[in-house]
Motif scaffolding. Structure first.
Motif, PDB file in Angstrom:
ATOM      1  N   GLY A   1       5.465  -0.863  12.217  1.00 40.69           N
ATOM      2  CA  GLY A   1       5.555   0.561  12.530  1.00 40.69           C
ATOM      3  C   GLY A   1       5.467   1.428  11.286  1.00 40.69           C
ATOM      4  O   GLY A   1       4.811   2.474  11.283  1.00 40.69           O
ATOM      5  N   PHE A   2       6.138   0.983  10.220  1.00 37.12           N
ATOM      6  CA  PHE A   2       6.094   1.712   8.941  1.00 37.12           C
ATOM      7  C   PHE A   2       4.652   1.799   8.448  1.00 37.12           C
ATOM      8  O   PHE A   2       4.172   2.873   8.045  1.00 37.12           O
ATOM      9  CB  PHE A   2       6.971   0.983   7.918  1.00 37.12           C
ATOM     10  N   SER A   3       3.942   0.660   8.496  1.00 37.35           N
ATOM     11  CA  SER A   3       2.561   0.615   8.016  1.00 37.35           C
ATOM     12  C   SER A   3       1.640   1.465   8.878  1.00 37.35           C
ATOM     13  O   SER A   3       0.719   2.107   8.360  1.00 37.35           O
ATOM     14  CB  SER A   3       2.063  -0.837   8.001  1.00 37.35           C
ATOM     15  N   ALA A   4       1.878   1.473  10.198  1.00 32.92           N
ATOM     16  CA  ALA A   4       1.038   2.270  11.099  1.00 32.92           C
ATOM     17  C   ALA A   4       1.115   3.753  10.758  1.00 32.92           C
ATOM     18  O   ALA A   4       0.096   4.458  10.732  1.00 32.92           O
ATOM     19  CB  ALA A   4       1.452   2.035  12.554  1.00 32.92           C
TER      20      ALA A   4
ATOM     21  N   LEU B   1      -9.031  -7.772   5.717  1.00 38.50           N
ATOM     22  CA  LEU B   1     -10.415  -7.643   5.259  1.00 38.50           C
ATOM     23  C   LEU B   1     -10.855  -6.178   5.224  1.00 38.50           C
ATOM     24  O   LEU B   1     -11.510  -5.738   4.261  1.00 38.50           O
ATOM     25  CB  LEU B   1     -11.340  -8.442   6.180  1.00 38.50           C
ATOM     26  N   VAL B   2     -10.500  -5.424   6.250  1.00 34.56           N
ATOM     27  CA  VAL B   2     -10.835  -3.995   6.287  1.00 34.56           C
ATOM     28  C   VAL B   2     -10.209  -3.269   5.105  1.00 34.56           C
ATOM     29  O   VAL B   2     -10.847  -2.412   4.470  1.00 34.56           O
ATOM     30  CB  VAL B   2     -10.372  -3.364   7.617  1.00 34.56           C
ATOM     31  N   SER B   3      -8.950  -3.602   4.782  1.00 35.31           N
ATOM     32  CA  SER B   3      -8.288  -2.944   3.644  1.00 35.31           C
ATOM     33  C   SER B   3      -8.967  -3.301   2.328  1.00 35.31           C
ATOM     34  O   SER B   3      -9.091  -2.457   1.435  1.00 35.31           O
ATOM     35  CB  SER B   3      -6.803  -3.315   3.603  1.00 35.31           C
ATOM     36  N   ILE B   4      -9.433  -4.550   2.194  1.00 37.66           N
ATOM     37  CA  ILE B   4     -10.127  -4.967   0.965  1.00 37.66           C
ATOM     38  C   ILE B   4     -11.461  -4.238   0.836  1.00 37.66           C
ATOM     39  O   ILE B   4     -11.819  -3.736  -0.246  1.00 37.66           O
ATOM     40  CB  ILE B   4     -10.336  -6.491   0.957  1.00 37.66           C
TER      41      ILE B   4
ATOM     42  N   VAL C   1      -3.017  -0.310   6.396  1.00 36.87           N
ATOM     43  CA  VAL C   1      -3.853  -1.275   7.120  1.00 36.87           C
ATOM     44  C   VAL C   1      -3.492  -2.697   6.713  1.00 36.87           C
ATOM     45  O   VAL C   1      -3.327  -3.596   7.555  1.00 36.87           O
ATOM     46  CB  VAL C   1      -5.358  -1.006   6.855  1.00 36.87           C
ATOM     47  N   CYS C   2      -3.349  -2.916   5.416  1.00 34.95           N
ATOM     48  CA  CYS C   2      -2.984  -4.239   4.908  1.00 34.95           C
ATOM     49  C   CYS C   2      -1.585  -4.636   5.398  1.00 34.95           C
ATOM     50  O   CYS C   2      -1.354  -5.788   5.782  1.00 34.95           O
ATOM     51  CB  CYS C   2      -3.038  -4.248   3.382  1.00 34.95           C
ATOM     52  N   GLY C   3      -0.664  -3.673   5.412  1.00 34.51           N
ATOM     53  CA  GLY C   3       0.705  -3.947   5.856  1.00 34.51           C
ATOM     54  C   GLY C   3       0.775  -4.390   7.304  1.00 34.51           C
ATOM     55  O   GLY C   3       1.505  -5.322   7.650  1.00 34.51           O
TER      56      GLY C   3
END
Length: 409
Positions: free
Chosen positions: A310-313, A377-380, A277-279
């Motif tokens: 794409g990698f992060s997804a 923010l969601v990742s945090i 998500v952060c990526g």
């Protein structure tokens, strides 16, 4: 997996051919073109939970074969379509059978793949999807240019027939029959089975928070992802093929993430999802910043950021779906994944609509900035819920392994 690869390439063939036919030959408006994707997506969003129940009640192998054969016939109907409403009706019906096929496929995967190999299997299916995302548009573009859109519909129909033929050689359900014998007697109502599917998701803290994280992240990222072509128009010296290169970079990123997750299956899903998500957030943020300052060499940084996005997804979706497979007993897989697919498809419908509105109201650069900030923010926030997920996950996983063991036995 062979059937999946052939069918996925066929899907790309038909999508490009339909958009070419409707957009170029029939001069459809932008809204009419957007309805093409909606006609495929809306049935999955609305009927996902019901389709999941159907996939749990009947032979999954039979459901997949029938779905492929019917879709093969429906695609052939497009060769004689003369009005755009005929295309909409056909695609909506195709979407109905796709909505049943997906939970049946996930349930069948649970039947034939052991729990220890499930994460690797889900990673490989992700690699197939990302590979066809790269090859599909390329092949379809060549075929449409060489033979025309009408001929491509015949080819797409043939891919569904080949997929059905390959699925015919799948083993019949053994585990599901065992469960049916154990629960002999009354047939459960659709309402009761739907409630059981929701109850199963609620019983696992990972499933609840993971589905929430996946759905919200997908909704947010669609705000920007659907508007990338608009963002690239802001660049002064952008290559005409830049969007295609960026999509290819995204597909390559998804492929290598799937390859990594297939080799290293001992990961903890939730931290990997938060990293993903952060990526994505950082990738979209950098796209917005570099475009705002009109930085040159977009032919390099565009595909590179597409790759990281794409990698992060894949780091979000593959671990979540793989862990959901492991934590769900075989007789519950259809209805659980019916709910999951419904949530994800709904996000992919609402996200682009909100993204288009947001870009119109505040501009494309602020849209990417907001998207980036929200994802980070969601990742945090997810980091602060990690301990709760881990505590709930230990309890939920143990329970599900008992269920799975009883089912297998």
């Amino acid at each position: 997996m062979s059937a999946q690869a052939i069918s996925s390439i066929g899907d790309w063939l038909s999508i490009v051919a339909i958009i070419t036919l409707v957009g170029l030959k029939w001069n459809a408006s932008p809204m009419e073109v957007s309805f093409i994707i909606l006609c495929l997506a809306v049935p999955m969003a609305l009927l996902g939970p019901v389709a999941g129940i159907v996939a749990d009640r009947f032979s999954r192998k039979t459901i997949m074969i029938i779905s492929d054969v019917v879709r093969a016939g429906l695609i052939l109907f497009l060769t004689v379509a003369t009005e755009i409403w005929m295309v909409y009706v056909t695609l909506f019906t195709v979407g109905l059978f796709s909505a049943v096929f997906i939970p049946a496929k996930n349930g069948k995967l649970k039947e034939v793949v052991s729990e220890d190999d499930m994460k690797g299997a889900m990673s490989i299916t992700s690699m197939i999807d990302s590979s066809t995302k790269i090859l599909g548009p390329l092949i379809s573009g060549v075929l449409v240019a060489a033979f025309g859109a009408q001929k491509v519909f015949f080819i797409d129909s043939a891919t569904f027939v080949i997929s059905a033929f390959l699925l015919f050689f799948l083993p019949n359900a053994v585990k599901v029959e065992a469960v049916e014998k154990e629960t002999s007697g009354e047939k459960e109502s659709f309402k009761r089975e739907f409630v059981e599917g929701l109850s199963h998701i609620k019983s696992s803290r990972f499933m609840v928070i993971g589905l929430l994280l996946t759905g919200i992240s997908l909704l947010i990222l669609q705000l920007a992802d659907s508007q990338i072509i608009v963002l690239l128009r802001e660049l002064t010296n952008a290559s005409p093929d830049l969007f295609g290169y960026l999509v290819t970079g995204s597909g390559l990123g998804m492929f290598f993430a799937g390859l990594l997750l297939a080799k290293k299956t001992d990961y903890r899903a939730y931290p990997v999802m938060l990293f993903g998500v952060c990526g994505i957030g950082l990738s979209f943020g950098l796209m917005g910043v570099l475009t705002h300052y009109d930085i040159g060499y977009s032919i390099i940084w565009g595909p590179a950021l597409g790759f990281t996005g794409g990698f992060s997804a894949s780091l979000i979706f593959v671990p979540f779906q793989a862990t959901a497979q492991v934590e769900t007993s075989v007789n519950m897989t259809g209805r659980v994944f019916g709910v999951i697919n419904s949530v994800m498809t709904t996000a992919t419908i609402i996200g682009p609509l909100l993204g288009g509105w947001l870009a119109t109201v505040i501009g494309i650069i602020p849209t990417f900035t907001i998207t980036s900030g929200l994802l980070v923010l969601v990742s945090i926030i997810g980091v602060f819920t990690k301990k709760k997920v881990n505590r709930g996950n230990k309890h939920g996983t143990t329970g599900e392994r008992r269920t799975s063991a009883a089912t297998t036995g």
